[in-house]
Design an enzyme around this catalytic site. Structure first.
Site, mmCIF file in Angstrom:
data_model
loop_
_atom_site.group_PDB
_atom_site.id
_atom_site.type_symbol
_atom_site.label_atom_id
_atom_site.label_comp_id
_atom_site.label_asym_id
_atom_site.label_seq_id
_atom_site.Cartn_x
_atom_site.Cartn_y
_atom_site.Cartn_z
ATOM 1 N N CYS A 113 -21.580 -13.216 -2.217
ATOM 2 C CA CYS A 113 -21.057 -13.910 -1.028
ATOM 3 C C CYS A 113 -21.922 -13.692 0.210
ATOM 4 O O CYS A 113 -21.838 -14.465 1.167
ATOM 5 C CB CYS A 113 -19.633 -13.474 -0.746
ATOM 6 S SG CYS A 113 -18.546 -13.742 -2.138
ATOM 7 N N HIS A 254 -17.184 -15.152 6.350
ATOM 8 C CA HIS A 254 -17.024 -15.507 4.936
ATOM 9 C C HIS A 254 -15.536 -15.715 4.667
ATOM 10 O O HIS A 254 -14.703 -14.987 5.191
ATOM 11 C CB HIS A 254 -17.587 -14.383 4.062
ATOM 12 C CG HIS A 254 -17.355 -14.634 2.605
ATOM 13 N ND1 HIS A 254 -17.791 -15.785 1.997
ATOM 14 C CD2 HIS A 254 -16.709 -13.911 1.648
ATOM 15 C CE1 HIS A 254 -17.442 -15.758 0.725
ATOM 16 N NE2 HIS A 254 -16.783 -14.637 0.480
ATOM 17 N N ASN A 284 -12.850 -19.674 -1.676
ATOM 18 C CA ASN A 284 -14.036 -18.816 -1.592
ATOM 19 C C ASN A 284 -15.151 -19.434 -2.436
ATOM 20 O O ASN A 284 -15.019 -19.534 -3.660
ATOM 21 C CB ASN A 284 -13.645 -17.420 -2.131
ATOM 22 C CG ASN A 284 -14.790 -16.425 -2.045
ATOM 23 O OD1 ASN A 284 -15.926 -16.777 -1.740
ATOM 24 N ND2 ASN A 284 -14.491 -15.170 -2.344
#
Ligand code: UT7
Length: 327
Positions: A113, A254, A284
């Site tokens: 990520c 994020h 996500n």
């Protein structure tokens, strides 16, 4: 002094939308649980024939157009992904081919990520050192192809998509990437891992039967580290730029969990009105999350020229990263 400016952005989300309601037909879950524990309502999923590089190409075309450059000006390609087309060649190599770019260096970064921020930091360093002038960076994932569709603990959390940016050298030191910060802790790697398919555990009938080619996560343990490292990435990036939360026009975190974002902004003293949220719509998307949000923020007018954006991410590895960028 040479600095690095983001001169164009683009993003792409596959057509198919998978809602929380759709997941309730496949695993024992509810819209209420997913929404209250994560903030996610829906996500986009790639089609069977769509590889990660196909998503990058769409986002990159838009970023190149937005930058107003000719594709022949690109002298480096970096793609951040953990769901690349193949183990090799890299997804960046396929992107270079599909876009018809010059034979310029092209490679992938695997930092989960935090991947897009790692790519941004690499590109910034290579521009500042004079190795590259005009760099195409992207974050892209097809997480739908590596989730365990029977594991409610993880399958509902992820989506697919791509975001891209064109970075270019500028002589104006007051604009562009003002600070970057990154870190990693491999000691905690087992908490979020795709166990099989690499040299540690090559593919076998057993690995396939046990679904070891999918995301394995100890969610609540990852959560604790995510909160601390997101806060660290945000506050350290601000310190390094000589700024405080009050100087931030838009925070782009994020998007793994709404509760992680809320804890991060409390510590960094950034109000929710200045925080970009799209987790409800896209879930996500690992390395693609930040560049998609960045593009959506610019195109919707939430982030304007002259404004300061703070970016922060945390992911498998563990890895984390942050940046302050003046547009
Ligand atoms: O992308 C960067 C890295 N990733 C992250 O930062 C993610 C970090 N972790 C998280 O966001 C959260 O830990 C999750 C959203 C993954 C899970 O939330 P949680 O509040 O930590 O829940 P939990 O894992 O502690 O599970 C609580 C309960 C369990 O039931 P029992 O054992 O208490 O009966 C789970 O089985 O919730 C259950 N559960 C579900 N129930 C309905 C787990 N997933 C689901 C689900 N639907 N989809």
């Amino acid at each position: 002094m040479t600095n690095t400016k983001i001169i164009g952005t683009g993003s792409y989300l596959p057509e198919k939308v998978m809602t929380n309601e759709d997941w309730t037909k496949l695993v024992e879950t509810s819209d209420e649980w997913i929404t209250s524990r994560t903030g996610i309502k829906e996500r986009h999923f790639a089609s069977e024939g769509q590889a990660t590089s196909d998503l990058v190409v769409e986002a990159a075309k838009e970023a190149i157009k937005d930058a107003g450059i000719d594709k022949s000006e690109i002298d480096l390609v970096i793609v951040a992904t953990i769901t690349g087309d193949n183990a090799y060649p890299s997804t960046a190599n396929w992107t270079q081919k599909k876009l018809g770019l010059n034979p310029v260096p092209s490679f992938d970064i695997g930092a989960a990520c935090s991947g897009f921020l790692y790519a941004l930091i690499m590109a910034d360093s290579l521009i500042k050192s004079g190795v590259a002038k005009t760099v195409l960076i992207a974050g892209a994932e097809t997480m739908s192809k590596v989730i365990n569709w029977e594991d409610r603990n993880t399958c509902v959390l992820f989506g697919d998509g791509a975001g891209a940016a064109v970075l270019r050298a500028t002589d104006n030191g007051n604009t562009g990437i003002l600070s970057t910060y990154w870190g990693a802790d491999g000691n905690l790697g087992d908490l979020l891992i795709q166990p099989a398919g690499g040299s540690a555990m090559p593919a076998s009938e057993e690995t396939i039967a046990n679904k070891l080619h999918t995301v394995h996560m100890k969610g609540s343990e990852v959560f604790k580290h995510a909160v601390l490292r997101m806060q660290e990435a945000a506050t350290k990036s601000l310190d390094l730029a000589g700024l405080t939360g009050e100087d931030v026009d838009l925070f782009i975190p994020h998007q793994a969990n709404m509760r992680i974002i809320e804890a991060t902004i409390r510590r960094a003293k950034i109000p929710m009105e200045k925080t970009f949220i799209n987790i409800d719509k896209i879930a996500n998307i690992s390395a693609a999350t930040i560049p998609i949000a960045l593009d959506q923020a610019r195109k919707s007018g939430r982030l304007k020229d002259g404004e300061n954006a703070l970016l922060a991410a945390f992911g498998a590895g563990f890895t984390w990263g942050g940046a302050v960028v003046k547009f």
